[in-house]
Structures are given as structure tokens and as C-alpha cells.
Design an enzyme around this catalytic site. Structure first.
Site, PDB file in Angstrom:
ATOM      1  CE  LYS A 193      65.707  41.246  45.338  1.00  8.29           C
ATOM      2  NZ  LYS A 193      66.369  41.813  44.168  1.00  8.29           N
ATOM      3  CD  GLU A 199      50.964  37.137  40.262  1.00 11.35           C
ATOM      4  OE1 GLU A 199      51.561  37.700  41.204  1.00 11.35           O
ATOM      5  OE2 GLU A 199      50.736  37.682  39.174  1.00 11.35           O
ATOM      6  N   GLY A 246      65.761  38.829  40.715  1.00 15.43           N
ATOM      7  CA  GLY A 246      64.933  37.619  40.650  1.00 15.43           C
ATOM      8  C   GLY A 246      65.351  36.682  39.523  1.00 15.43           C
ATOM      9  NE  ARG A 247      66.035  40.664  34.583  1.00 22.23           N
ATOM     10  CZ  ARG A 247      65.558  41.680  35.299  1.00 22.23           C
ATOM     11  NH1 ARG A 247      64.598  41.471  36.204  1.00 22.23           N
ATOM     12  NH2 ARG A 247      66.007  42.901  35.138  1.00 22.23           N
ATOM     13  CD  GLU A 332      61.371  40.690  34.925  1.00 21.56           C
ATOM     14  OE1 GLU A 332      62.239  40.164  35.647  1.00 21.56           O
ATOM     15  OE2 GLU A 332      60.148  40.573  35.163  1.00 21.56           O
ATOM     16  CG  HIS A 363      57.057  17.866  12.852  1.00 22.83           C
ATOM     17  ND1 HIS A 363      56.979  17.193  11.658  1.00 22.83           N
ATOM     18  CD2 HIS A 363      58.218  17.469  13.439  1.00 22.83           C
ATOM     19  CE1 HIS A 363      58.035  16.395  11.530  1.00 22.83           C
ATOM     20  NE2 HIS A 363      58.808  16.558  12.601  1.00 22.83           N
ATOM     21  CE  LYS A 472      54.630  42.869  39.713  1.00 28.28           C
ATOM     22  NZ  LYS A 472      55.843  42.852  40.499  1.00 28.28           N
TER      23      LYS A 472
END
Ligand code: F6P
Length: 506
Positions: A193, A199, A246-247, A332, A363, A472
Site C-alpha cells: 500500500k 522488506e 493493510g489488514r 494490530e 498433541h 523500523k
């Protein structure tokens, strides 16, 4: 935002409910197994094993209605600038439904529909170019949602492209993908966005060189200028907008990878499911509103019963990625400790969200869920009709879901303390008739709206994420030291300096 009176009432209900076990409450309320259940299209919800009685639930619902939640939801759907700290509208709903009543909301919906058409055009171009593989590069909301949807719905794959995801800046996946794929048959989608996420830019730069053909590099972004500066061709840029968080962006061109993998019809069905949930959220009375039940029970578990962790446990491997996606959506959004007005929150906010697919988890960490000191309320998610041809396996999975929910709630006594199951551990069960694109769209939209409602109860902004910035900034300032271009001096934090020294001279 709920006021002191509301919270006092919540605490009074909590004292009463705590005095009885979940099993006792279920037994004492005739018909509770049905009364605490709701069906919305292909989704069935059972909240009967939450540690709350009918009186408390009804009062919470009334308080939610009185707190003005309808007007707050309307403000979101209409595109008011409810994301105050970023001065933005929050219109991810316009990506899938047209339930706003303002020109801004209608325009957003038209733009979103036009972008879908544009997407279809690009799919055609990729097909004629003989592309077989696509690498979708993005992180956080530009990765988790699409990855989840594609994994979950792979049986519907009609898109014809092999999709690969690249999220972390760890170069391992770059090595793997560039070794395994043919650059002349691969396209790269840079999904960001902001187009400022390191990254994605680091990975994108390597892949751009590897492809050596700008016609196969695409950007999905709200920042056209930055994409152009990265040498993405202007007709290879697909839009998203600042009004999509974004999410909450899996409904947009951010999910281009999903369209390429599944095909547009399945993607439109997925959007249709979310649109159904939008309408349900806006229109259903609070006592029949699954979103409001879900949100109120989360708040109840956090603030009345003081549980600081919640779990999402899907009993279907196709939903393996669901907990990761919802971790971002929930934590977030709700991981805040000041209100919209900058005051300290008076109540605890986001729990820690954990989760993994149910059967393998039995398990590993279910020991903790059954007998650990901390109580973790769980959303179990099951799928009634399996997506495979192994009925015996499916029966086993369903029996285990039922068994876990029952044993957590009811427990079992024993003379041997090691073998005692304390019970009284709340859970909800959500059953999907089938894992279709529509049902998945509904489920994801349910959690989004639940997060919105919780944020309104707590008075926090669910749509910013300032907490991610500091790390960041410091990482950027440390790069010259890690690269060895600058020498660490006293100005650096002493512990960072020591660690840096170990990294540079192992
Ligand atoms: O750093 C957090 C975050 O901003 C998330 O909110 C977002 O989903 C992710 O990074 C990716 O951001 P972008 O799409 O701008 O690259």
C-alpha cells in the site's frame, strides 16, 4: 466508548457468573444450547459454552445498542474519517458491498469495481504472455490475507497460475524461488500500500533484476509515484486507496494473487460472502447479530473474566493460516493502550491471539489449554462437509472438535490431581456448512467487524498502527553499522553495541 457505569455493570455480572461453572450455567438455562446459537447463511455459531449467563448477555447487548454502535458503524460505511490519527476514512467495506449512503462511499465502491475489471484485463495479458508462475511479494496485510484465502480455497483453483508468496526479507526464499522458477515465465507482483516497506522493496529489487523484463513487474499500491520511481510501468500499477487499511485489504487488488490462482468468479464469490456479512452486521438486531455476539464475548472474556489470551483453532487444515491472519487483524487493530482522544485506556484491550489448526495442536499445546494455570477462551472453527474423499478422517476430526470443546468446558474430576481436568474453560464453535469462497468471505468479515465493535467499546482507534514504526526507524539507523560502513561508538545503546560486536566478529 463504554462508561464507568457500563463497566460497573459488567463487573457485577462477572461476580454472579463466576460463582457458577459453565456447565452449571448451561444446565440451569433450559434450551441454552439453542438460545445461544445463531445461523447466518452458511455459518452457524454456538456461544453456549461461554462463561456468561443469559441475563448478563442480554444486558451487554442492550448496553452495546445504547452506546451508539449503529451510528458508529454507519459512520464507517459512509466513509467518515474515523481513523482520526491518520485522518482517513475506513472503507474496506466498499470493496465488497455498496451499503454506504454518501457520495464518497459510492465513489469508493465504483473505484473498487473498476479496479476489479482492470485486474481481469491484466490477467488476460499475463495469459497471452505465457506466464505460468507468479511471485506475490508483500508483508503483513499485503501477504497474510491473500495467502490464507489461496490456501483455504485451493480446491476452487481455476485461475491457471502457480502462485508463490514472498514475505520475509530473509533471503532464503529468494534463493529457492530463483533456483526453481523460470524467469521468462514468471511475473512479480509487488504488493505494498505504502510502497515504502523495506522488506518488499529489498525482495522486489532482487526479483526485478532476476526477471530482467519490466513488462512482468506489477505494483499494487496506493502510492503510484513511489512505484513509478521503482521503475514499475505505469500501466502495470493497480490501485488501492488510503481508505483501505493493510489488514483489511484482502478484498482489493492486494489479493491479485488470489485472482490468479482461483480465478475471478471465485474471488467475486468471496467478496459476496463479505458483503452478506456487511449487511448482516448493519441490519440484524443486536440479539441476532453474530458480529455483536462475537465482539461482546471477546470483551467479556478480556474485561469481565480477565483472560489475556484468546485462541482461534480451526479444525480444518485448509484454514491453517487463519490464526496468523487474524493475529494481525486483531492485535494490530486492538493492541492499543490509549483512547482515540489520547487518554490512557481504563480497561484492558487486545488479548494475545494465538492459534493453529486443531488436530495437530491437540498433541502439542492443548495440555496447557486443558490443565494450564491460564484460561484461554477459544473459537473452534469446524467445516461440516469436508473438502476431501476420506469420510473416516473427517468423522475423526469432527469428533475431536466436539470432544475438546466439551472437555474444556465440563472437565472431569479425579482423585489423582494429575489427572483432574478443571473444566470451566470457555469456547465458541463456528461451523461452516462447507468451505466455499462465500463462507470464507463471511467468516473473515465477521472478525473484521467484531474488531471494529470491540474498538468502539474500548474507545480506541482500530485503524492505525503507530506501534510498528519505532522498530523500523531504528533498523534503518542501524543498517550502516551492520553493513560495517560505520563504526559503533558510545552514542549507540550499550546492549545493541555489544550484540552488534558479536554479529560482526562471531
Ligand atoms: O508495518 C506494519 C504494516 O504497515 C501493516 O499495517 C501492513 O499491512 C504492512 O506493514 C505492509 O504495509 P504495505 O502494504 O504498505 O507494504
Amino acid at each position: 466508548m463504554w462508561n464507568t457505569q457500563d463497566w460497573h455493570a459488567v463487573q457485577a455480572h462477572a461476580r454472579r457468573c463466576r460463582a457458577r461453572s459453565i456447565e452449571d450455567i448451561v444446565m440451569a438455562e433450559p434450551g441454552r444450547a439453542q438460545a445461544f446459537s445463531r445461523r447466518i447463511g452458511p455459518l452457524y455459531f454456538n456461544f453456549a459454552r461461554q462463561h456468561i449467563d443469559a441475563e448478563a448477555m442480554a444486558d451487554l447487548q442492550r448496553r452495546l445498542e445504547d452506546s451508539g454502535i449503529r451510528g458508529q458503524a454507519r459512520a464507517m460505511f459512509d466513509g467518515h474519517r474515523i481513523n482520526a490519527s491518520e485522518d482517513r476514512a475506513v472503507l474496506h467495506t466498499a470493496l465488497r458491498s455498496n451499503l454506504g449512503t454518501t457520495p464518497e462511499a459510492h465513489q469508493a465502491h465504483r473505484d473498487a469495481m473498476a479496479a476489479l475489471d482492470q485486474l481481469e484485463g491484466v490477467v488476460g495479458r499475463l495469459r497471452t504472455k505465457g506466464i505460468t508462475d507468479v511471485i506475490s511479494v508483500g508483508i503483513g496485510g499485503s501477504d497474510l490475507g491473500p495467502r490464507l484465502v489461496l490456501n483455504a480455497l485451493s480446491e476452487y483453483a481455476q485461475g491457471g497460475f502457480n502462485v508463490h508468496f514472498l514475505s520475509s526479507a530473509d533471503g532464503m526464499y529468494l534463493d529457492r524461488y530463483t533456483a526453481a522458477l523460470d524467469p521468462s515465465k514468471t511475473a512479480v507482483l509487488l504488493v505494498s500500500k505504502s510502497f515504502n516497506t523495506q522488506e518488499t522493496l529489498i525482495n522486489g529489487a532482487v526479483l526485478k533484476n532476476w526477471l530482467d523484463d519490466p513488462s512482468r513487474v506489477f505494483a499494487i499500491t496506493a502510492n503510484r509515484d513511489r512505484a513509478l520511481a521503482f521503475n514499475v510501468r505505469h500501466d502495470n500499477i493497480l490501485p488501492i486507496w488510503d481508505w483501505v487499511g493493510g489488514r483489511f485489504s484482502v478484498w482489493s487488488a492486494v489479493a491479485f494473487s488470489v485472482v490468479l490462482g482461483l480465478g475471478m468468479p471465485a474471488f467475486r464469490e468471496f467478496l459476496g460472502g463479505a458483503a452478506d456479512m456487511d449487511a448482516h452486521f448493519l441490519q440484524a438486531p443486536v440479539e441476532d447479530n453474530a458480529v455483536m455476539w462475537q465482539a461482546l464475548l471477546s470483551v467479556w472474556n478480556r474485561n469481565a473474566l480477565d483472560y489475556n489470551t484468546q485462541a482461534i483453532i480451526p479444525y480444518d487444515e485448509r484454514l491453517e493460516m487463519l490464526p496468523s491472519h487474524l493475529q494481525q487483524v486483531l492485535m494490530e487493530s486492538l493492541g492499543k493502550s490509549v483512547t482515540v482522544d489520547g487518554e490512557d485506556c481504563t480497561q484492558a484491550t487486545s488479548p494475545v491471539l494465538m492459534g493453529a489448526s486443531g488436530n495437530p495442536s491437540q498433541h502439542s499445546f492443548f495440555q496447557y489449554l486443558q490443565q494450564g494455570i491460564g484460561i484461554v477462551p477459544i473459537d473452534f472453527i469446524g467445516v461440516v462437509k469436508s473438502g476431501h474423499c476420506q469420510p473416516a478422517n473427517h468423522h475423526f476430526i469432527l469428533a475431536n472438535l466436539l470432544a475438546q470443546a466439551q472437555s474444556l468446558a465440563n472437565g472431569q474430576g479425579s482423585a489423582d490431581p494429575q489427572k483432574r481436568y478443571p473444566g470451566n474453560r470457555p469456547s465458541s464453535v463456528i461451523l461452516l456448512d462447507e468451505l466455499t469462497p462465500r463462507a470464507l468471505g463471511m467468516l473473515l468479515a465477521l472478525y473484521e467487524h467484531s474488531v471494529f465493535v470491540q474498538s468502539k467499546i474500548w474507545g480506541i482507534n482500530a485503524f492505525d498502527q503507530w506501534g510498528v514504526e519505532l522498530g523500523k526507524q531504528i533498523a534503518t539507523s542501524l543498517m550502516p553499522y551492520v553493513e560495517g560502513r560505520e563504526k559503533a561508538d558510545d552514542a549507540l545503546d550499550p546492549v545493541t553495541r555489544e550484540l552488534l560486536a558479536r554479529m560482526l566478529t562471531p
